[in-house]
Design an enzyme around this catalytic site. Structure first.
Site, PDB file in Angstrom:
ATOM      1  N   CYS A 172     -71.347 -14.660  50.576  1.00  0.00           N
ATOM      2  CA  CYS A 172     -70.223 -15.571  50.367  1.00  0.00           C
ATOM      3  C   CYS A 172     -70.635 -17.013  50.615  1.00  0.00           C
ATOM      4  O   CYS A 172     -71.405 -17.298  51.543  1.00  0.00           O
ATOM      5  CB  CYS A 172     -69.065 -15.248  51.322  1.00  0.00           C
ATOM      6  N   CYS A 173     -70.129 -17.894  49.797  1.00  0.00           N
ATOM      7  CA  CYS A 173     -70.140 -19.327  50.101  1.00  0.00           C
ATOM      8  C   CYS A 173     -68.768 -19.851  49.708  1.00  0.00           C
ATOM      9  O   CYS A 173     -67.812 -19.081  49.619  1.00  0.00           O
ATOM     10  CB  CYS A 173     -71.288 -20.036  49.402  1.00  0.00           C
ATOM     11  N   LYS A 174     -68.654 -21.116  49.481  1.00  0.00           N
ATOM     12  CA  LYS A 174     -67.341 -21.699  49.203  1.00  0.00           C
ATOM     13  C   LYS A 174     -66.694 -21.073  47.978  1.00  0.00           C
ATOM     14  O   LYS A 174     -65.516 -20.711  47.997  1.00  0.00           O
ATOM     15  CB  LYS A 174     -67.468 -23.209  49.028  1.00  0.00           C
TER      16      LYS A 174
END
Length: 1003
Positions: free
Chosen positions: A916-918
């Site tokens: 996950c990232c933004k």
């Protein structure tokens, strides 16, 4: 040429001539020299700038220049024709056209269900360059001509292979199952030479053409060819060797080989050696048949197809260390769970909130102070309930894509939906190893983007709210979060157990009326078990203290003895405090009232147990008499028949009053307990309006996004592990490890996102899974329960359900162990480390390390060591955990080793991997592709000299670098590869992303 009067005075034909321009600053003349030997023509301009402009104009006016322009225009016209394709490859033809075409008109391609319709690899030989000394940098553009449309549709392209006239392309071509391709379909292959690679990247199949900058500068057309799909399929060797020709069809510029590919087998043939000049090495192209066990059959499952849709496939072939070829199919798929799970959750929230509002209304008559508080709470709750209902209605109207793109993350109607939730699957077929699947779920960090992060995320907001609620003077009673959660649990148990007890009581009476001893015993057993659970649910000091609080809130209640504030730790003690004014203000606990009979609740509560004992005693007496009667009847005793007649008809009559008494006692307990627990919830809501409801909303939003990803990961893992008895044993004995890899920074808004994400993932610990047999063709999961206690029922077809262990088939609840490890890697994290604070990240990693150790401890205690994946046993899990512990304690800047260690431990423990990232785009893509190539190197013997090319192939995506892939990628490249000792030059060319990045322009 003209004179001063603008009349033509002379005509000069610029043919086979060249221009000589004097470089002197003062000389403003130029000379035209002719190959024919004619006299030189001297021209003089008015100024030096005019002289230079004339030189350029005359140079472009010759016939050679015009011919070059004509060639360029031809190339542009050809590309414009190709760009009449749809916006993306998945939307291949309008539905009206598909219907009008009709399947019977064309010959369909025979294939395995759920497998791509067609896959082939490409290689060129003996390409001709414009100049002898030029080393070509080539790629192949693949276009499709539908037999009924006769329109060229640009589909996909290969990677760029540098510095060779015999390029072997590692990227293949794959057509998904739903693509309308037939034997009559024509495939056009166009070969381009890239002159300036940093200014030109390869077009991919899913990038909308109208969003791309023109690519006519920096690449040149070499040649093209066309073939029918049927010719490739029916060819004896399943291989075509085609001649590349120029656009006018005259000149031959080389050949191109098209090889049909079938995952799970390699074609028969002899070994060819293809030299890759760019890397100065030889790699054997081996075509041999190997009987390996494929894993693609596991994908042919209707229940898995119900949750995955719109797959996009890419095909690669990479050399191994022993100069053989392995094939990799990379697949990205959307999931219908992105919207299904949030809609199910919101529907449960609505029912739960409606039930809570009704319980508040059923509190009865209250004193004016409490009644006004109740009205205010109900008004706010009704507003929030209306918001949930409106959101559910809007989601019900949603059509189109089954995922939420990053550009929609701030939309209010979609705030419950996860961002870019996709499955990233890598299927590896090695010549000497068993086929393997590697899955990673990619999703944007669960966070309330519409709510914003001005005041931080859930982690900070919840802590701040609890402190303010504890310390600020409110006109209500303070209950700790633990007691509030206990009150919700009691209410849930009441709603669950009361109808069950009534049902079993009716079954008991029915058994008595039928005079069935066995049935009577079974009914009594079930009634006793449920009633004991019911009685145990109220064996808590909270119920007694809440009843006292509710008593003091009734109208006309006058406290003869003053109330004494108490803290939450004293709530469980006996209520014996005096000495404070009796004014009703915020209290830390419940006041003692001299006229309140505290033993009354004990009597009411105990009456349920006593009533049950009476029922049990009566059943025992009836069964004993029935047994005596049967014995006498067996001894031919004349009085036995009279005795049996006497007692047969009165079983029901003797049990009926006792059962009614049990129900009445239970009803009185339910009424009092419901009111007391509803009063506790009233205090929670009243103490924090409207912040309490807004925090609940934010937590629901974050949890909804996190749960959608978890359900997707669980279903996929269950399907891929159905034939792994060790995994299934681990699933019901220990539970499932779910590892989240976070790439958020601890700077500015992303710190708030990380706080939201940490709470949302932590809340997943309270989610349980249950596998049931599907009774219909609808295989979507069913969600039941309430906030903080959800059960996800995963449905499997009967044949698959039979493969499960008996414990799972009997409905055993399966636990989840989610852990989150975050390492900020972008430029914002650099600012946080130099000028900000990284304590949040350090605390999260340390807390989740303890959770991971707890899971490992349970695993080692309950599971045999041979259940670990076989080709990953060489590393010691205990050593990896210790290494992870040391790296977390080191507090090193951008320590990506934490990510790799956590991911490795997760895979070894049969866990589910999330990245996950933004927005699940650039940082996520960088991480996933590097992980995939590392797996190929470590587990499948990827040739070390091809690591960079493999990485580049899997990161290829046209125009992404030009549209914002500059400073960020340079920073990410430095961080992602800094820890990889022995891999020199990795990431030297990051002009592309992985397969999941092929949708970046629309995500």
């Amino acid at each position: 040429m003209k004179n001063k009067s603008s009349e033509a005075s002379e005509v000069v034909i610029l043919e086979r001539c060249w221009i000589v321009e004097f470089r002197s600053k003062t000389d403003v003349s130029i000379v035209l020299k002719f190959q024919s030997g004619e006299a030189d023509l001297y021209l003089e301009a008015a100024s030096k700038p005019d002289c230079e402009s004339w030189a350029v104009a005359l140079g472009e006016a010759n016939s050679e220049g015009l011919q070059n322009k004509i060639q360029q225009l031809r190339r542009l016209i050809m590309e414009i024709k190709e760009e009449r394709s749809s916006d993306e490859a998945r939307q291949f033809l309008p539905s009206s056209q598909v219907d009008s075409l009709g399947e019977p008109q064309f010959t369909s391609i025979q294939r395995i269900a759920n497998e791509p319709k067609l896959e082939f690899s490409l290689a060129c030989k003996d390409l001709v360059a414009a100049t002898r000394d030029r080393k070509l940098n080539t790629f192949i553009q693949v276009s499709v001509v539908h037999p009924a449309e006769h329109i060229l549709t640009r589909y996909t392209s290969t990677e760029i292979v540098e510095g060779t006239r015999d390029p072997l392309f590692l990227t293949g071509v794959t057509f998904p199952p739903e693509y309308p391709i037939y034997e009559e379909t024509k495939i056009k292959l166009t070969v381009y030479d890239v002159k300036d690679k940093p200014q030109d990247t390869v077009r991919t199949s899913v990038l909308p053409d109208h969003k791309e900058p023109r690519a006519d500068v920096g690449r040149s057309f070499l040649g093209c060819t066309t073939f029918r799909v049927g010719d490739l399929i029916k060819s004896k060797e399943q291989q075509l060797t085609l001649t590349l020709r120029t656009s006018d069809g005259g000149k031959t510029v080389g050949t191109i080989e098209v090889n049909l590919v079938k995952m799970g087998e390699l074609e028969d043939g002899e070994t060819d050696h293809i030299t890759t000049d760019a890397q100065d090495q030889k790699c054997a192209l081996v075509r041999e048949c190997t009987a390996t066990e494929g894993v693609s059959g596991k994908d042919n499952l209707p229940s898995l197809n119900a949750v995955l849709k719109n797959p996009i496939c890419k095909l690669y072939r990479f050399p191994t260390s022993d100069n053989k070829w392995m094939r990799i199919r990379e697949q990205m798929a959307e999931t219908t769970l992105s919207f299904h799970v949030p809609k199910e959750l919101i529907n449960l929230h609505i029912k739960e909130d409606m039930r809570r509002n009704q319980e508040l209304k059923d509190l009865g008559e209250l004193a004016p102070h409490w009644d006004n508080m109740r009205k205010s709470v109900i008004a706010h709750c009704d507003q929030m309930l209306s918001m949930y209902q409106d959101t559910l209605a809007e989601l019900g109207k949603h059509t189109g894509s089954s995922f939420k793109s990053s550009c929609s993350k701030g939309e209010k109607t979609l705030e419950f939906i996860p961002i870019n939730l996709h499955l990233q699957r890598m299927h590896v077929h090695s010549p000497r190893l068993k086929d393997a699947l590697y899955d990673v779920i990619t999703v944007g960090a669960p966070a309330a983007h519409f709510q914003g992060f001005k005041n931080g995320g859930l982690r900070k907001l919840l802590s701040k709210f609890e402190a303010e609620r504890r310390n600020t003077g409110y006109q209500c009673i303070y209950y700790s979060p633990e007691n509030t959660a206990k009150a919700k649990e009691v209410l849930s148990n009441i709603n669950h157990l009361q109808p069950l007890i009534s049902s079993h009581a009716d079954l008991l009476l029915n058994s008595a009326s039928q005079h069935s001893p066995d049935s009577l015993k079974n009914s009594l057993k079930m009634l006793s078990e449920k009633t004991e659970l019911f009685v145990h649910a109220f064996k808590d000091q909270l119920v007694r203290s809440a009843l006292l609080a509710l008593y003091t809130a009734r109208p006309g209640c006058v406290l003869k003895k003053p109330a004494v504030p108490r803290n939450s730790a004293e709530e469980g003690d006996d209520l014996q405090h005096q000495g404070h004014p009796s004014q009703i203000k915020r209290q830390d606990s419940i006041p003692h009232h001299s006229e309140y009979d505290e033993e009354e609740w004990d009597r009411v509560w105990a009456n349920v147990g006593k009533s049950l004992n009476c029922v049990i005693a009566m059943v025992d007496r009836l069964l004993e008499k029935d047994n005596i009667s049967n014995i006498k009847e067996g001894e031919n005793d004349p009085s036995a028949a009279d005795c049996k007649v006497l007692h047969t008809g009165d079983w029901y009559e003797q049990l009926y009053p006792l059962v009614i008494t049990l129900k009445d006692c239970m009803g009185e307990v339910v009424t009092r307990a419901k009111q007391s627990m509803a009063f506790v919830l009233l205090q929670e809501l009243a103490c924090g309006l409207p912040q309490c409801l807004m925090l609940t909303l934010r937590r629901d939003i974050v949890f909804s996004q996190a749960l959608a990803g978890l359900v997707c990961g669980f279903i996929i893992k269950l399907h891929t592990g159905l034939h792994d008895q060790g995994f299934l044993q681990q699933l019901h004995t220990v539970g499932l490890l779910v590892q989240y890899e976070g790439l958020l920074s601890t700077y500015s808004e992303e710190a708030g996102m990380l706080e939201d994400m940490a709470v949302g993932i932590s809340d997943l610990q309270k989610v349980m899974f249950k596998v049931i047999e599907a009774k219909s063709e609808d295989f979507l999961p069913v969600i039941t329960g309430r906030r903080e206690h959800y059960v996800i029922e995963v449905q499997l077809p009967a044949k698959m359900f039979e493969l499960l262990p008996q414990e799972i088939k009997e409905g055993k609840l399966l636990r989840m162990y989610p852990v989150l490890f975050n390492v900020g890697i972008n430029e914002q994290q650099t600012l946080a480390e130099r000028f900000g604070d990284t304590t949040l990240q350090e605390n999260i990693n340390q807390e989740n390390l303890e959770l991971l150790k707890e899971y490992y401890k349970l695993f080692t205690e309950k599971m045999p060591p041979d259940c670990l994946p076989h080709f990953q046993e060489q590393n010691d899990l205990k050593g990896l955990l210790e290494n992870l512990h040391q790296n977390i304690q080191a507090k090193k800047r951008k320590n990506v080793e934490i990510m790799w260690l956590a991911a490795t431990i997760c895979r070894k423990l049969n866990g589910v991997r999330f990245t996950c990232c933004k927005s699940a785009k650039d940082r996520t893509s960088m991480s996933v592709t590097l992980e995939q190539c590392s797996i190929l190197r470590d587990e499948h013997q990827l040739h070390k000299d091809f690591f960079i090319r493999a990485l580049d192939c899997m990161r290829r995506c046209q125009q992404v670098m030009k549209q914002g892939f500059s400073v960020k990628v340079l920073e990410l490249r430095r961080i992602f590869f800094k820890h990889n000792e022995g891999i020199s030059g990795v990431g030297s060319d990051l002009s592309s992303f992985p397969l999941l990045a092929t949708q970046l322009l629309k995500l």
